[in-house]
Design an enzyme around this catalytic site. Structure first.
Site, short mmCIF file in Angstrom:
data_model
loop_
_atom_site.label_atom_id
_atom_site.label_comp_id
_atom_site.label_asym_id
_atom_site.label_seq_id
_atom_site.Cartn_x
_atom_site.Cartn_y
_atom_site.Cartn_z
CG PHE A 1 -24.02 27.95 -12.44
CD1 PHE A 1 -25.24 26.38 -11.48
CD2 PHE A 1 -24.27 28.32 -13.03
CE1 PHE A 1 -25.67 26.28 -13.40
CE2 PHE A 1 -24.42 28.20 -14.49
CZ PHE A 1 -25.56 26.73 -14.12
CG ASP B 1 -24.78 33.79 -9.35
OD1 ASP B 1 -25.87 33.52 -8.79
OD2 ASP B 1 -23.91 32.63 -10.12
CE1 TYR C 1 -30.34 32.82 -17.00
CE2 TYR C 1 -31.70 31.01 -16.78
CZ TYR C 1 -30.67 31.71 -16.42
OH TYR C 1 -29.37 31.03 -16.27
CE LYS C 2 -30.89 29.66 -12.40
NZ LYS C 2 -31.86 28.45 -13.08
NE ARG D 1 -32.92 23.34 -9.48
CZ ARG D 1 -32.35 24.79 -10.42
NH1 ARG D 1 -31.10 24.86 -9.68
NH2 ARG D 1 -31.89 24.38 -11.24
#
Lengths: 297, 297
Positions: free
Chosen positions: A13, A82, A107-108, A256
């Protein structure tokens, strides 16, 4: 030789890569980018640390955490994982696999909302050596002592910085309450069932050749998302979102779809595939018969 | 010689000092602590940067921003001002005085609430050289490009890091709306009137010798707080808070009262002094006649 090399997952990322570059510049290390699957083998006598994303944010591929960690350790290196795309979606086993360090967002799959707090994991026996570049009053051994010199607190508190964002912490606390009594293994089982089902629906509804699945079919290599390569992906995602199917466009050509098992159901997955098929049919009517061919990759 | 020295206000807020130490360690600089009033004169050919708190968090003393900045510049150094205790309380004039860099919080006089976002000021002509040690997707020139290499955005955006805390940002936005149409000069005038009035009330109500004001009497040297040295300050503040007068205890012996002019009024100031006198009288009845003697310092 001194360990002056930081290995970075080549598909990392971007923000992880930027921070790794900055850390390398400040500590005099150099960065080497290696495909995630080869990180373990690439660790050598100069490798200080390897940074790997447990799940590739673009393709949704789940990487081999136990194997990579063991290979890095055999070479004398540390690993930072990560977990942004795996925490709350699947069992990780940091303690079980001897992981050194991990970071992630809430937050995912942990449902903390936009900009909710991040987290840090430091293996217990490394905690006394953990040396934060961002020391703050809130990580001090005596926070209200207001001492002129810094003395880090023991344990997890050492990873804090300054005053936390109280509103975001309260929202996160509420978000995490839904996990009371929930086993992550059950969440993982539903996640795989949901992504399998979504892929079946896509195969059934979407004309052959219009999308190509880039997320691995094998369960052991899949996170909790499905990434579909698609022509005009940016416009297609815009139309999906307008119809209430909210996924992400990832350049250059990826749709996605993230599946959060605690609140996404099979009906949502079926509807997402149906709306995708509708959008594609409207953009190029008669684009070929439905079929599984497009989704096998 | 190379500029390898970081001057730090000797009474700096501890977190500022911890971060300065960490930055020094990572960049190979060394820290020198100097009283804030002497920072300008102490800048020399080895000084890279000086870090000064505009208002001392403990005593409430307001330091000379224009003079110190000019002296640092004459020596070829940069200055970072910590504005936590002045932003929203008094005119600062960063542009007018050619300040290089400034930081601050929004949870004191800007009313953003606990853990609300911090801010950064970079002088316009330094912005193209501003090099953040914490680069993030949100400070990238093309945030959604997800490029593997970092390219900083122009202007203020360069100071961002990752996803901001959206809930805290929304609360701050609401908090800042009360500033629409308000001149900071008017806020400053009320702040000085409030702190003057509070000191008069303390002098009138509190028995002589029970507290000593450590905040300067001169307006040009006063922030928006009053700090009173007091025996048993920790217990006294606990009792004040129990009666609805919420200040801070600062070790070893300071009672700190902050005056936020947009919502603190004269009646609040009068009541705070009266409750303080009550608390002190109850702790040691007959501790001496009221008088101004104790508050003149």
């Amino acid at each position: 030789p001194a360990r002056d090399e930081i290995l970075v997952d080549a598909e990392t990322f971007p923000t992880d890569g930027y921070i790794a570059e900055s850390a390398a510049r400040m500590t005099g290390c150099r960065i080497r980018a290696v495909p995630a699957a080869e990180i373990g083998a690439a660790c050598g006598p100069r490798t200080a640390v390897a940074l790997v994303n447990h799940v590739d944010y673009r393709t949704g591929r789940l990487h081999d955490l136990p194997g990579t960690t063991a290979a890095a350790h055999a070479a004398g290196a540390l690993v930072v994982w990560d977990l942004c795309h795996s925490a709350g979606a699947l069992p990780v086993g940091l303690d079980a696999h001897g992981v050194d360090l991990a970071v992630g967002c809430t937050y995912k799959y942990l449902n903390g909302g936009p900009g909710s707090p991040a987290f840090l994991y430091v293996r217990r026996d490394l905690q006394p050596r953990f040396d934060s570049p961002l020391p703050g009053w809130n990580s001090h051994a005596d926070p209200f002592g207001m001492a002129p010199s810094y003395a880090p607190a023991d344990g997890a508190v050492r990873g804090r910085v300054g005053t936390p964002d109280i509103l975001s912490m309260l929202a996160l606390e509420a978000a995490l309450e839904v996990w009371d009594g929930v086993a992550v293994e059950d969440v993982r089982a539903k996640s795989l069932a949901l992504t399998d089902f979504f892929l079946e629906c896509v195969a059934a509804y979407v004309p052959r050749g219009r999308v190509e699945c880039v997320t691995p079919a094998a369960h052991a290599e899949r996170g909790s998302q499905v990434a579909l390569r698609c022509e005009d992906a940016e416009e297609v995602m815009r139309e999906l979102i307008a119809r209430g199917v909210v996924g992400d466009f990832r350049r250059p050509d990826v749709l996605r779809f993230g599946f959060t098992p605690l609140y996404v159901g099979y009906a949502d997955a079926e509807r997402a595939a149906r709306v995708l098929a509708d959008v594609l049919a409207e953009r190029h009517p008669g684009g070929g018969p439905p079929g599984a061919g497009g989704t096998g990759g």
